[in-house]
Scaffold this motif. Structure first.
Motif, PDB file in Angstrom:
ATOM      1  N   LEU A 465      46.871  29.176  -1.375  1.00 48.62           N
ATOM      2  CA  LEU A 465      46.206  28.758  -2.607  1.00 48.62           C
ATOM      3  C   LEU A 465      45.025  29.645  -2.985  1.00 48.62           C
ATOM      4  O   LEU A 465      44.128  29.244  -3.706  1.00 48.62           O
ATOM      5  CB  LEU A 465      45.728  27.298  -2.524  1.00 48.62           C
ATOM      6  N   ASP A 487      45.036  25.417  -7.366  1.00 52.19           N
ATOM      7  CA  ASP A 487      45.181  24.039  -6.914  1.00 52.19           C
ATOM      8  C   ASP A 487      46.613  23.637  -7.200  1.00 52.19           C
ATOM      9  O   ASP A 487      47.259  24.196  -8.094  1.00 52.19           O
ATOM     10  CB  ASP A 487      44.196  23.146  -7.669  1.00 52.19           C
ATOM     11  N   LYS A 488      47.113  22.700  -6.453  1.00 50.85           N
ATOM     12  CA  LYS A 488      48.489  22.287  -6.670  1.00 50.85           C
ATOM     13  C   LYS A 488      48.546  20.772  -6.756  1.00 50.85           C
ATOM     14  O   LYS A 488      48.930  20.096  -5.818  1.00 50.85           O
ATOM     15  CB  LYS A 488      49.362  22.802  -5.528  1.00 50.85           C
ATOM     16  N   PRO A 489      48.099  20.215  -7.892  1.00 44.86           N
ATOM     17  CA  PRO A 489      48.062  18.759  -7.999  1.00 44.86           C
ATOM     18  C   PRO A 489      49.451  18.154  -8.084  1.00 44.86           C
ATOM     19  O   PRO A 489      49.675  17.052  -7.623  1.00 44.86           O
ATOM     20  CB  PRO A 489      47.265  18.514  -9.272  1.00 44.86           C
ATOM     21  N   ALA A 490      50.410  18.866  -8.682  1.00 43.03           N
ATOM     22  CA  ALA A 490      51.759  18.323  -8.756  1.00 43.03           C
ATOM     23  C   ALA A 490      52.731  19.402  -8.299  1.00 43.03           C
ATOM     24  O   ALA A 490      52.548  19.980  -7.252  1.00 43.03           O
ATOM     25  CB  ALA A 490      52.043  17.861 -10.169  1.00 43.03           C
ATOM     26  N   PHE A 491      53.722  19.703  -9.093  1.00 38.38           N
ATOM     27  CA  PHE A 491      54.724  20.657  -8.647  1.00 38.38           C
ATOM     28  C   PHE A 491      54.241  22.096  -8.737  1.00 38.38           C
ATOM     29  O   PHE A 491      54.643  22.937  -7.978  1.00 38.38           O
ATOM     30  CB  PHE A 491      55.993  20.504  -9.487  1.00 38.38           C
ATOM     31  N   ARG A 492      53.414  22.358  -9.727  1.00 36.14           N
ATOM     32  CA  ARG A 492      53.076  23.746  -9.995  1.00 36.14           C
ATOM     33  C   ARG A 492      51.661  24.076  -9.575  1.00 36.14           C
ATOM     34  O   ARG A 492      50.771  23.251  -9.653  1.00 36.14           O
ATOM     35  CB  ARG A 492      53.197  24.016 -11.488  1.00 36.14           C
ATOM     36  N   ASP A 496      42.470  27.648 -10.672  1.00 37.72           N
ATOM     37  CA  ASP A 496      41.348  26.727 -10.740  1.00 37.72           C
ATOM     38  C   ASP A 496      40.032  27.475 -10.969  1.00 37.72           C
ATOM     39  O   ASP A 496      39.230  27.087 -11.807  1.00 37.72           O
ATOM     40  CB  ASP A 496      41.292  25.942  -9.431  1.00 37.72           C
TER      41      ASP A 496
END
Lengths: 686, 336
Positions: A465, A487-492, A496
């Motif tokens: 990341l 950052d990877k809050p969901a799939f992608r 940031d």
């Protein structure tokens, strides 16, 4: 104040006003509000499209020619202008080549290049206006060319004026609430004037104050944007701003502003009525304030869809109002392969219903207040002097907490930066360079010059990341590199932050010297801090950088930008169609302009001078000399002494490229493509 | 993989048919199948599978750094890397599980904002109701007045905050579990979530949910103490409420602008960071305390404790002033 004996309607008003503005310190809060909001506007207001501000004059050069509606003529103008610019680029390049190759006289060259340069100097402005053109072309009927930053700043947002909300609470809650505090209500029932009339008077005064404040605020904002950016062409259609691009409502910009102000006025009045109603019914400050803020803030921050708040009856939608003018907006969902609604247009019927319901609610609240006939006032003999002081103290502390501290001003000798060697740096102990022997794992490494020991410069073991760019800048024992955090809050993965990190190579201790938040769509908590799309776009295209004590200089695709290390303020320093060679010695930036001349830019005085007698596309700066490939002498290496401007020739052969690695120059011979090494006197060393 | 590989091959050259609802596809067409399996199964599985090697790589890089920094004479970095090596040693995701619920749960903090607003409201009346009726003066003359009352008030406030918070966290957790229909990932490690790849603690997702709830509550209690302190300065709820709201937004603003920042001190000093504590546990970050590396969450908790003490002290001092004026009960003050 119990001296009001009745019959004197005017004096009732005067007493109420006195109570509101003086006893309850309303005037202080109003002044504080205006001071704070003016300060906030001056400090925090950023142009919606900062690129336009940075290229104001080339942009307005084109804007002045196309301002107004789209027509066949403008379309032809854009086609012609684009061709003219690309032709001019080619012609200028050719003329330059001819001149430096000796096929053209100087007079002739100047005669040819002058007009071409004039065409090219506004190229950046053309790019900006062309972006606007592509937007307008989608729907030429109601989108006009105009300068948008002023109107965008005034209209294109759905921010709730939080300070105004607090001010309304502070002013309106005590109108009735103050009396409950001291249980005056029972007493007041016995007074002749304490009947319905008194309540009417209180409500009238509160609403009038709110209305005046609301209009003043709108006027203030209008004046601010008028002065800072200019609000010209108010008679152009609203859809000229991309924020309202898909709107189905026909209105001019200025009309829209008036309507939005009217909406805000209505919303504020409803909100004031709500506060009065709550204070009369609930009789306690805490619960009144809590319920009123909850009614506004919860839907404002809690609703997932931006447009939902405009469909809710209540003051919130009207206090923002801009959304009533927006059209349907969609965003492509890459997973489902279909369009997601981001904003749903508020139709006129929906608006009428919301308006009618809100109005009915307000009237109902008004009637309830009158029925309850809460008609009391309060003497209020308490000491509030300290309150204002404490409020100031708290705000003062908050303000001082936000301010930074000045950096030490050192004027020592700095190491020379060269764009051509942006991936390497050498100091007394180490050599730093980009190790690309393993294409899977390209990294910046250091090599101890004595022991030959090698290792990575970036020691952070946690590499996921994070992306470290391969450009470094060095000065003495300090080496700087730049990195992007994801950052990877969901799939992608979403980018940031951008940061520049300083490594003290004596101990390899890292410290952050500059940071910029880049995420523009991730909603964090309340979404109070958002990056500007245009700025974020620039940070993602940085190819290299250098810095001094106060500033950072970023080299983008066709420009060099200056960023203040403390405030993060950014401006364009140098514009150049192609960045070929750049060098920095701590004060002066040297670069090659579009005519292959070397320009020396003084970062202290912001002035630039062309270095005479040099024509080159590639140069390297050393501590005392400027080594360059002489365009006028078939790309042979020459050296210009920086002190006395003496020029000497170093090679007799044409050279393809070279680099300087103290104390030798390594070059590739043009005829046999072999590498050679020579010393600073031009003697080959084997 | 038996399902995925053929899909990958069929879509690789982008010429497969896009016929809607083919008989042999799971979703609308073969591309959707491919994307679905790729994003929902293959990529997360790959992450889970690769994690052990990655963690091992981090640990060994950190161990290399220990020696390197020692040779450089940088004791702090060497200790820090030792801590990292210890943290990452032996990490692995042993079982693949459906983590989407936790992915959303850790990102959700609107309920915290709600809880904070409720506490702001609740705490306004703790000291002020008595002031409004001038009962505070009377109370000090009573046997259990003064310090005992204040202590009881503080206890009650803390209890109130905890109750409100836990109620909200419980509802959140239940709602998320219901929406996503599973909590099977509760025993997976925290770093099974990709944004927590460098998680600063080795706990399971279930434990993290509990820990996060406790830390959030602590943050709200500290902010609540600030509200109490502010309310002590005034005689009615109007201005303290506004200041409290303003301060809350200030904290949120600061927390948002320092989110993801490498300036760990700046993050840790803001008590609101406890409320959005994913910021503290997402990444193993350290601050230097006398040359020793202190994990960022410890620093934030310490700071919060300091803030709490300051606010408590502030409340105590203000109450003392009142007590003094009412006839000086020195022993009561000392108790406080």
């Amino acid at each position: 104040m119990l001296g009001v004996k009745g019959g004197e309607g005017v004096s009732l008003w005067i007493y109420e006003m006195k109570k509101m503005f003086f006893h309850q310190k309303g005037l202080i809060f109003i002044v504080l509000y205006f001071v704070l909001s003016i300060a906030a506007m001056i400090l925090f207001d950023k142009p919606v499209n900062p690129d336009i501000e940075r290229n104001r004059s080339p942009y307005s050069f084109y804007l002045d020619q196309v301002r107004g509606p789209y027509s066949e003529t403008t379309e032809r103008f854009f086609a012609d202008e684009a061709r003219k610019i690309s032709d001019a680029k080619v012609a200028l390049q050719k003329a330059t080549d001819d001149y430096y190759d000796g096929n053209m006289e100087e007079n002739e060259f100047l005669a040819v290049s002058g007009p071409l340069e004039n065409i090219l100097q506004n190229e950046k402005g053309f790019k900006l206006i062309y972006d606007q053109y592509t937007y307008i072309r989608e729907n030429p009927g109601n989108r006009y060319f105009l300068y948008t930053n002023g109107w965008n700043g005034l209209l294109s947002h759905d921010k709730l004026d939080f300070l105004f909300l607090l001010l309304l609470l502070l002013l309106v809650a005590p109108v009735f609430g103050f009396e409950f505090d001291s249980k005056m209500d029972a007493l007041l029932l016995t007074v002749k004037q304490g009947a319905r009339r008194h309540a009417m008077c209180k409500i009238g005064l509160a609403l009038l104050t709110v209305a005046v404040l609301c209009l003043l605020t709108a006027g203030l904002r209008y004046t601010f944007y008028q002065l800072k950016y200019g609000l010209g062409n108010g008679d152009y259609p609203l859809q000229s701003l991309s924020y309202f691009g898909t709107s189905a409502k026909s209105s001019t910009l200025f009309e829209a502003f008036l309507w939005i102000t009217a909406g805000k006025l209505f919303g504020s009045l409803c909100f004031a009525m709500l506060i009065l109603f709550a204070s009369v019914c609930l009789k306690k400050y805490a619960i009144t304030l809590f319920s009123c803020t909850a009614v506004i803030l919860l839907p404002y921050y809690g609703l997932p869809l931006e447009s939902s708040k405009y469909f809710l009856p209540g003051p919130l939608g009207f206090m923002v109002s801009t959304g009533f003018f927006r059209g349907n907006e969609y965003k492509r969902n890459p997973f489902k392969d279909q369009m997601d609604v981001v904003f749903r247009e508020v139709s006129f019927t929906a608006w009428s219903i919301v308006f009618a319901v809100t109005l009915c609610l307000s009237v109902a609240m008004f009637i309830v207040i009158l029925i309850r006939r809460t008609n009391e006032w309060n003497v209020g003999k308490r000491s509030y002097g300290r309150r204002g002081f404490r409020l100031m103290l708290v705000l003062g502390l908050a303000a001082s907490g936000l301010s930074g501290c000045a950096s030490p001003d050192t004027n020592g000798q700095r190491d020379v930066y060269n764009y051509s060697s942006r991936q390497s740096f050498e100091n007394e102990r180490y050599r730093f360079y980009t190790d690309d022997t393993d294409p899977e794992n390209i990294r910046i490494v250091f090599e101890d010059k004595k022991t030959g020991e090698k290792g990575g410069l970036v020691r952070n073991p946690m590499t996921a990341l994070t992306r470290v760019e391969n450009a470094i800048y060095g000065n003495g024992t300090h080496v700087y590199y730049m990195k992007y955090d994801f950052d990877k809050p969901a799939f992608r993965e979403v980018v940031d932050r951008f940061s520049v990190v300083e490594v003290d190579t004596a101990t390899f201790q890292e410290s952050m010297i500059f940071e910029k938040k880049l995420s523009t769509d991730r909603s964090t908590m309340l979404g109070l801090v958002k990056a500007n799309d245009y700025d974020a776009g620039f940070y993602l295209t940085i190819s290299s950088f250098f810095l001094d004590d106060r500033s950072l200089y970023f080299i983008g695709q066709d420009e060099i930008r200056w960023v203040n290390r403390l405030t993060g303020k950014m401006s364009v320093l140098i514009r150049c169609p192609v960045i070929k060679s750049v060098a920095f010695d701590g004060r002066y930036i040297y670069y090659v302009n579009e005519k292959s001349r070397v320009v020396k830019y003084d970062t202290r005085t912001d002035s630039e001078t062309v270095v005479p007698d040099i024509v080159t596309d590639y140069f390297v700066l050393t501590d005392t000399e400027l080594l360059f490939l002489n365009r006028k002498d078939r790309q042979k290496i020459y050296a210009l002494h920086l002190g006395n401007a003496a020029i000497r020739k170093l090679t007799d052969k044409s050279v393809l490229t070279f680099h300087y690695d103290k104390p030798y120059i390594f070059y590739v011979n043009q005829s046999d493509l072999k590498n050679y090494r020579m010393d600073m006197d031009g003697q080959l060393v084997y | 993989m038996a399902i995925y590989r053929p899909l990958e091959q069929r879509t690789a050259d982008l010429t497969a048919s896009t016929t809607y609802r083919n008989a042999d596809t799971y979703l609308a067409n073969v591309y959707e199948d491919f994307h679905f399996f790729r994003w929902c199964y293959v990529n997360p599985m790959k992450y889970a599978y690769d994690y052990e090697a990655y963690a091992h790589g981090v640990a060994s890089a950190a161990r290399d750094n220990i020696a390197f920094y020692e040779s450089m004479g940088n004791a702090y970095e060497s200790r820090k890397n030792a801590a990292i090596a210890e943290l990452f040693e032996g990490r692995a995701i042993t079982s693949f599980s459906y983590t989407e619920m936790y992915q959303h749960y850790v990102q959700y903090d609107f309920s915290a904002f709600l809880a904070l607003l409720i506490c702001l409201y609740g705490f306004m009346s703790v000291f002020l109701t008595e002031k409004e009726t001038e009962m505070d003066a009377l109370l000090l003359t009573a046997e259990a007045g003064g310090a005992a009352t204040v202590r009881a008030k503080l206890m009650a406030s803390a209890l109130f905050a905890c109750l409100v918070c836990f109620w909200f966290w419980l509802v959140d957790f239940a709602a998320f579990s219901a929406i996503f229909g599973s909590w099977e990932a509760a025993s997976s490690p925290l770093y099974a979530l990709e944004s927590f790849v460098h998680a600063s603690i080795n706990v399971s997702l279930g434990q993290y949910a509990a820990l996060s709830a406790v830390v959030k509550t602590a943050g709200i209690v500290v902010l609540g103490l600030a509200f109490l302190l502010i309310s002590c300065f005034f005689r009615n709820a109007l201005i303290p409420f506004i200041i409290g709201l303003f301060a809350t937004f200030g904290c949120v603003f600061m927390a948002e602008s320092s989110m993801g920042s490498g300036r760990v001190w700046l993050k840790a000093i803001n008590p609101f960071v406890l409320v959005v504590n994913r910021e503290l546990f997402r990444k193993a970050e350290f601050v230097s305390l006398l040359g020793y590396p202190l994990p960022s969450y410890m620093a934030a908790l310490l700071f919060a404790a300091v803030w709490g003490a300051v606010f408590l002290g502030g409340i105590a001092i203000f109450v003392r002033k009142n007590a003094w004026r009412q006839g000086g009960r020195r022993r009561v003050i000392m108790d406080l």
